[in-house]
Structure formats: structure tokens, C-alpha cells
Design an enzyme around this catalytic site. Structure first.
Site: not given
Ligand SMILES: NC(=O)c1ccc[n+]([C@@H]2O[C@H](COP(=O)([O-])OP(=O)(O)OC[C@H]3O[C@@H](n4cnc5c(N)ncnc54)[C@H](OP(=O)(O)O)[C@@H]3O)[C@@H](O)[C@H]2O)c1
Length: 278
Positions: A157, A161
Site C-alpha cells: 500500500y 502511494k
Molecule cells: N482514510 C485514510 O486514512 C486515508 C489516508 C490516506 C489516503 N487515503 C486514500 O484516500 C482514498 C479514499 O479512501 P477512503 O479513506 O475514503 O476510503 P473508503 O471510505 O474505503 O472509500 C474508498 C472508495 O473507493 C471505492 N472503491 C474501492 N474499490 C473499488 C473498485 N475496485 N472500483 C471502484 N471503486 C472502488 C469505494 O467504493 P465501492 O466499495 O462502492 O466500490 C469507496 O467509494 C484512497 O485512495 C486511500 O488510499 C485514505
């Protein structure tokens, strides 16, 4: 530096069904003229669409239920964009996932899914959208503070990133002359659905020691990301703690960083070990 005006924008947002993606939709809803929301879960996308419509009745909101980790799903997004004559000027590559635990015990299918979603999808979607993107245009990529650090037990992961951050910084230079602003946001720990999706079926979790001071709400992360795109800055680490951590990770001598990582990894292993028999 190329900047991008959000007012009246026509944005494609991936991973818009929850977490940061849904928050991008909410914050853009009063200012955008059209949104295309992409994710696999149609019902959750519908709920985000309803929220956006309540805020701005004139907003056009298209839904595209697609799995971005596979070629067919990405093709579906391209097809929908062409058929609906959506005319995007902003692409937000937000969809992503993690996998907590060692490489040796990882499920190869989940690893493949994560690498395809975190790296292949944003690259190929950006490539497909570039000829369709109106100028001036914008690309906003969601990376992570994890990309600044080699992270044992979240190795793939974090590496995916690091790829996203470097990819974004290179594109910001490559596309500047074309009138496309590229920005990249690197959040620290943010309460969303991320951890639930990253945990293994056996409950394997990540070591959260020290994360409290870095945590930012999704609203603040998204506001900082959109501000950065508007101001033409290529990179943002939202929150004072996250900025300081990124700066520290970049400037610590490699051997010091390695020692710290080894100590933390050893501590995490001890706390995860079952209690000794009495
Ligand atoms: N939360 C944190 O701590 C954090 C920190 C740093 C970076 N990020 C980054 O932020 C971004 C958003 O994540 P989040 O934190 O908002 O997590 P999240 O709530 O789990 O959201 C992830 C989103 O991606 C979609 N997704 C997952 N697998 C998919 C697939 N195969 N095809 C299409 N869509 C898909 C999910 O929708 P479906 O399941 O409906 O497809 C959901 O809308 C990610 O890139 C993550 O790496 C998060």
C-alpha cells in the site's frame, strides 16, 4: 504553476460512494455544474447523488457503477463519458484501498486488486480522459502520507502511494503547458471506510501508535485538497501534524529511519503475539 477554477466545473470523482470521495462530491456540489460519481456500490452512489441534489437542484449528477480494478470497469467509465457527452474538465482519482499485514500472509488476489486500483486505474483513467478533458482542466490525485515512508506490514500500500505521489508530481510538470493543473493530496489517518476494507478476515490490523496526533476529519482533508488545486500547488499534506511528519520522514537520515522502523515493527510483533501459556 497552473491553477484551476472549481466554479462551474464538470468533475469525474472515483470512489465517490464513501469516505473522501463522497466528501469531494458534497464540497463540489454547490459549485460544480456536473458530477460523475464512480464506484462499485450503486446504492451508496445513489445516496450521495441525493445529498448533492438537495444542495444544488441545478447540478447534473451521473452515476457510473464500475470496478476500476479491472479493464472492463475502466472501459465502462470511458463509454459512459463518451455516450453522455459529459465533457469533463476535472478528474479526481480518489478510489483506493489498503491491506494490513505482512506480505508473506497476504492474499494474492487482494494484493492484485489493491495494486490495480491504486496504480493501474488512475494511470489508465487519466490517459483515457486526457483527450476528453476540457481546457483549462484539472487532475486531483489522492495519495497518502504512507507514500513518504517504507511501511513494514503495509509495504505494498505504502509503495503504491509513493508511486501515486511521484506520478502526480511528474504529470504536474508534463501537463502545465497544456493548461491542465495537477495536484496531489497526501492525507494522514482519516476516519472513513478505509480501515475496515484494509483489515484481513482474521482481524489483522495496523499498528496505530502515534496516529492520534495526525488524524484529520475528511472535511478538512478534502477542503485542503481542493484549495491546493485552485491555488496551483502540486502537493499538500493536510494538517499541521501530517505536514511535520512528512517533513521529518523526508529529512531523517536513512539509517536512522531504518532503525526506527525496525524498533516499531518489533514492538508491534510483540504486542500482536498470543500471551505465553501460564
Ligand atoms: N482514510 C485514510 O486514512 C486515508 C489516508 C490516506 C489516503 N487515503 C486514500 O484516500 C482514498 C479514499 O479512501 P477512503 O479513506 O475514503 O476510503 P473508503 O471510505 O474505503 O472509500 C474508498 C472508495 O473507493 C471505492 N472503491 C474501492 N474499490 C473499488 C473498485 N475496485 N472500483 C471502484 N471503486 C472502488 C469505494 O467504493 P465501492 O466499495 O462502492 O466500490 C469507496 O467509494 C484512497 O485512495 C486511500 O488510499 C485514505
Amino acid at each position: 504553476m497552473t491553477s484551476f477554477t472549481l466554479s462551474g466545473c464538470r468533475a469525474v470523482i472515483t470512489g465517490a460512494s464513501s469516505g473522501l470521495g463522497a466528501e469531494f462530491a458534497r464540497q463540489l456540489a454547490p459549485r460544480a455544474s456536473a458530477l460523475m460519481l464512480v464506484a462499485r456500490g450503486e446504492a451508496a452512489l445513489e445516496a450521495v447523488r441525493a445529498e448533492c441534489a438537495r444542495v444544488n437542484a441545478a447540478l447534473r449528477v451521473e452515476l457510473c457503477a464500475a470496478d476500476l480494478a479491472d479493464e472492463q470497469g475502466r472501459g465502462e467509465v470511458e463509454r459512459r463519458l463518451a455516450e453522455s457527452r459529459f465533457g469533463p474538465d476535472l478528474l479526481i482519482n480518489n478510489a483506493g484501498m489498503g491491506d494490513y499485514g505482512s506480505l508473506a500472509t497476504a492474499d494474492p488476489a487482494k494484493l492484485r486488486l489493491m495494486l490495480d486500483l491504486n496504480m493501474t486505474a488512475p494511470v489508465l483513467l487519466t490517459r483515457a480522459l486526457l483527450p476528453l478533458l476540457r481546457r483549462p482542466g484539472g487532475i486531483l490525485n489522492v495519495s497518502s502520507l504512507a507514500g513518504e515512508l517504507p511501511m513494514p506490514d503495509t509495504a505494498c500500500y505504502a509503495a503504491s502511494k509513493a508511486f501515486m505521489t511521484r506520478f502526480s508530481l511528474a504529470l504536474s510538470v508534463e501537463l502545465e503547458a497544456e493548461g491542465v493543473a495537477v495536484a496531489c493530496v497526501c492525507p494522514g489517518p482519516t476516519p472513513t471506510g478505509f480501515s475496515k476494507a484494509a483489515r484481513r478476515p482474521d482481524g489483522t490490523d495496523t499498528d496505530r501508535a502515534g496516529q492520534g496526533v495526525l488524524r484529520q476529519p475528511p472535511e478538512a482533508v478534502v477542503a485542503a485538497a481542493l484549495r491546493t488545486l485552485e491555488n496551483g500547488g502540486p502537493l499538500v499534506f493536510p494538517g499541521a501534524g501530517v505536514k511535520a511528519a512528512a517533513c521529518l520522514f523526508r529529512h531523517l537520515p536513512r539509517f536512522v529511519l531504518h532503525r526506527l522502523l525496525r524498533a516499531r515493527h518489533a514492538r508491534a510483533k510483540v504486542s500482536a503475539a498470543p500471551p505465553p501459556p501460564k
